[in-house]
Design an enzyme around this catalytic site. Structure first.
Site, PDB file in Angstrom:
ATOM      1  N   THR A 178       0.961  -1.171  -0.002  1.00 22.36           N
ATOM      2  CA  THR A 178      -0.091  -0.041   0.121  1.00 22.36           C
ATOM      3  C   THR A 178       0.800   1.019  -0.024  1.00 22.36           C
ATOM      4  O   THR A 178       2.050   1.318   0.426  1.00 22.36           O
ATOM      5  CB  THR A 178      -1.043  -0.119   1.241  1.00 22.36           C
ATOM      6  OG1 THR A 178      -1.534   1.330   1.404  1.00 22.36           O
ATOM      7  CG2 THR A 178      -0.066  -0.150   2.610  1.00 22.36           C
ATOM      8  N   TYR A 191      -0.131  -0.152  11.493  1.00 19.97           N
ATOM      9  CA  TYR A 191      -0.425  -0.378  10.226  1.00 19.97           C
ATOM     10  C   TYR A 191       0.764  -0.052   9.201  1.00 19.97           C
ATOM     11  O   TYR A 191       1.386  -0.774   8.490  1.00 19.97           O
ATOM     12  CB  TYR A 191      -1.731  -0.243   9.677  1.00 19.97           C
ATOM     13  CG  TYR A 191      -2.299  -0.710   8.238  1.00 19.97           C
ATOM     14  CD1 TYR A 191      -2.204  -2.124   7.853  1.00 19.97           C
ATOM     15  CD2 TYR A 191      -2.111   0.198   7.026  1.00 19.97           C
ATOM     16  CE1 TYR A 191      -2.453  -2.588   6.707  1.00 19.97           C
ATOM     17  CE2 TYR A 191      -2.367  -0.072   5.878  1.00 19.97           C
ATOM     18  CZ  TYR A 191      -2.334  -1.547   5.621  1.00 19.97           C
ATOM     19  OH  TYR A 191      -2.823  -1.800   4.101  1.00 19.97           O
TER      20      TYR A 191
END
Length: 311
Positions: A178, A191
């Site tokens: 990501t 995260y």
């Protein structure tokens, strides 16, 4: 002259569009033909993106090893794939029950994956655990759990598969990451940290295995939207800060990302960003104008607190 220009310009645009379309179709067909008979391992194949990756690679004629931690869902995916496929040009997928965060069992799982076809041509690391919330409210136990799922688990599997690729002097390892592997988003500290860690690992891995003809690729969308969940108008998820990191209104669709993964594998791309110009610019601003980036991030956080206080 003006009338001729009026006629020629639309025809020129139409002609160029046709050429671009034909080129893309040729590339797509070549991508699929290049994958026929290749052994492709997909982790977390039962997720939205995992299912779409399974679909496109299966239809391309790859020999799939589908991994997931729920056997019933793996069987359902298996049945769905073979029900719509032409058995003369596709292979029946093999299934492996795998919890990517179970690090202690990963070496044995790597051997089980290898034993499915005797080798692995492509390993697609798709598994990921998401979490959001103020960092001071996240326990150390949860931090460790996220690192196990997003970093330690995937790299342990890579280390289990890699020696066989090196000995064969062929193979490709793909990470679906990501943009948060490049820039941190507030309220996603654990995260983002795990994604930065795995990005760094893959960047080092790419350099270390190049001499063995093993390719390493990363595909990084802003975020991948679910099939059904969309942010409600007016809440924090739909704010201007979310726009800053989006690919489309509600993120990149799993179908779109799966097609890009297929293209990345067939063309051996090293790094792909799936993002519109704004988040792309954010990556460069973070590198070359960090003070500006930090100011924008802080403004977004203050905006969130202001909205919450007004409620």
């Amino acid at each position: 002259m003006g009338f001729l220009t009026f006629l020629i310009v639309p025809l020129l645009i139409l002609g160029i569009s046709g050429i671009v379309y034909i080129y893309r179709e040729v590339v797509r067909l070549m991508s699929r033909s290049a994958l026929k008979n290749k052994v492709v391992v997909i982790t977390d194949a039962i997720s939205g993106l995992g299912k779409e990756c399974s679909r496109v690679f299966h239809s391309a004629g790859a020999r799939l090893v589908l991994c997931g931690k729920t056997w019933e869902k793996l069987e359902a995916l298996h049945d769905a794939l073979i029900s719509v496929a032409d058995p003369s040009v596709t292979f029946t997928p093999k299934l492996v029950l795998l919890d990517i965060s179970d690090i202690n069992n990963m070496e044995a799982m790597g051997k089980e994956i290898q034993d499915c076809y005797g080798c692995v041509d492509v390993l697609i690391n798709n598994a990921s655990m998401k979490m959001k919330g103020p960092l001071q409210s996240v326990s150390l136990e949860l931090d460790k759990k996220i690192m196990d799922a997003n970093y330690f688990g995937p790299i342990t599997l890579v280390k289990a598969i890699l020696p066989h690729m090196i000995s064969r002097r062929t193979g490709q390892i793909v990470l679906v990451n990501t943009i948060q592997g490049k820039i941190g988003v507030p309220f996603r500290a654990a995260y983002a940290a795990s994604k930065h860690a795995i990005q760094g690992f893959f960047d080092c891995l790419r350099a270390e295995v190049e001499e063995f003809d093993v390719s390493v690729s990363t595909v990084s969308p802003t975020f991948i939207r679910s099939y059904h969940v969309q942010p409600q108008p007016g809440n924090w998820e739909a704010s201007i800060w979310k726009f800053f990191f989006r690919k489309l209104s509600y993120g990149a669709h799993p179908v779109e990302v799966a097609e890009e993964v297929l293209s990345t594998v067939s063309r051996k791309k090293q790094e792909v960003f799936m993002a519109n110009p704004i988040p792309r610019a954010a990556v460069y601003i973070r590198t070359f104008l960090p003070e500006l980036f930090f100011a924008v991030v802080a403004t977004g956080v203050k905006e969130k607190h202001f909205v919450e206080e007004e409620k």
